[in-house]
Design an enzyme around this catalytic site. Sequence first.
Site, short mmCIF file in Angstrom:
data_model
loop_
_atom_site.label_atom_id
_atom_site.label_comp_id
_atom_site.label_asym_id
_atom_site.label_seq_id
_atom_site.Cartn_x
_atom_site.Cartn_y
_atom_site.Cartn_z
N ARG A 156 22.34 -37.14 -51.35
CA ARG A 156 21.73 -37.27 -50.00
C ARG A 156 20.62 -36.14 -50.02
O ARG A 156 20.66 -35.00 -50.23
CB ARG A 156 22.80 -36.75 -49.01
CG ARG A 156 23.54 -38.17 -48.32
CD ARG A 156 24.75 -37.69 -47.56
NE ARG A 156 24.46 -36.96 -46.52
CZ ARG A 156 25.25 -36.47 -45.53
NH1 ARG A 156 26.42 -37.09 -45.62
NH2 ARG A 156 25.15 -35.68 -44.66
N ARG A 167 22.26 -26.56 -42.18
CA ARG A 167 23.30 -27.55 -41.58
C ARG A 167 24.77 -26.49 -41.37
O ARG A 167 25.18 -26.72 -40.17
CB ARG A 167 23.80 -28.51 -42.58
CG ARG A 167 22.73 -29.66 -42.54
CD ARG A 167 22.74 -30.45 -43.45
NE ARG A 167 24.19 -31.30 -43.34
CZ ARG A 167 24.53 -32.06 -44.45
NH1 ARG A 167 24.41 -31.76 -45.63
NH2 ARG A 167 25.91 -32.98 -44.34
P1 AMP Z 1 26.99 -36.06 -41.33
O1 AMP Z 1 26.89 -37.24 -42.58
O2 AMP Z 1 28.11 -36.24 -40.61
O3 AMP Z 1 27.04 -34.76 -42.13
O4 AMP Z 1 25.65 -36.24 -40.62
C1 AMP Z 1 24.25 -36.02 -41.27
C2 AMP Z 1 23.33 -35.68 -40.06
O5 AMP Z 1 23.47 -36.65 -39.04
C3 AMP Z 1 23.48 -34.30 -39.49
O6 AMP Z 1 23.14 -33.27 -40.24
C4 AMP Z 1 22.66 -34.48 -38.08
O7 AMP Z 1 21.28 -34.38 -38.24
C5 AMP Z 1 22.77 -36.06 -38.06
N1 AMP Z 1 24.17 -36.15 -37.12
C6 AMP Z 1 25.30 -36.89 -37.46
N2 AMP Z 1 26.38 -36.71 -36.48
C7 AMP Z 1 25.69 -36.36 -35.47
C8 AMP Z 1 26.02 -35.78 -34.11
N3 AMP Z 1 27.17 -36.09 -33.64
N4 AMP Z 1 25.17 -35.02 -33.27
C9 AMP Z 1 24.03 -34.87 -33.88
N5 AMP Z 1 23.65 -35.03 -35.06
C10 AMP Z 1 24.39 -35.87 -35.80
#
Ligand code: AMP
Length: 210
Positions: A156, A167
């Site tokens: 990713r 993050r």
């Molecule tokens: P994840 O796969 O859950 O690590 O999400 C990857 C990216 O998607 C995050 O770093 C954010 O940029 C965005 N993202 C996912 N879920 C959320 C959320 N609930 N609120 C804001 N951004 C989100």
Amino acid sequence: MKLILLGAPGAGKGTQAEILSRMCNIPTISTGNILRAAMKNGTPVGLKAKEYVDSGKLVPDDVIIGIVRERLSEDDCKNGYILDGMPRTIPQAQALEDAGIEIDVALSIEIADETIIERMSGRRVCKECSASYHIVNIPPKVEGKCDICGGELIIRKDDAPETVKERLAVYHKETEPLKDFYAERGKLKSVENQPTVDGTTKLVLKALGL
Ligand code: AMP
């Protein structure tokens, strides 16, 4: 069961969500996966989300709240669901409450930042179906290929070390306060991440009384 999985990026929320989803026969709603699919398909939401996701920042609350409210109103959510990666801010949690969405448990998977940084370098995801692997801990049967759909496994973009650090900083500032939010409502449970997926699953099941 209506479950929220909390935890830093790379804590293993997605992996545990997939296991619980199969066991309990309820869908996992991963906002990260929904956003990545929207980005891949070039939808208006995807175009809006791209700059935030690629730089490790949070997508604005109103976009996320809209996506999740719509998804939770679908038929397959009526017997329960697992929210993976949402809520990530207090306003998102508040919006769920305001919409009358009552959850049973918010389960936090605890893990040290150093372990995450080590771990993220080995993460691979399927380009087609988003299934998640790790080159050492959860290797695919055939190198570089998804066990489920045969899709290509990729790194990713937001798993690059500098973006992971961003993050993590965002997690500590914006998302960690949700532990207090749910503790105040008597809904918080926590487990320590274990070196193996099975080890963590055992603790997760025990914490949920399954
Ligand atoms: P994840 O796969 O859950 O690590 O999400 C990857 C990216 O998607 C995050 O770093 C954010 O940029 C965005 N993202 C996912 N879920 C959320 C959320 N609930 N609120 C804001 N951004 C989100």
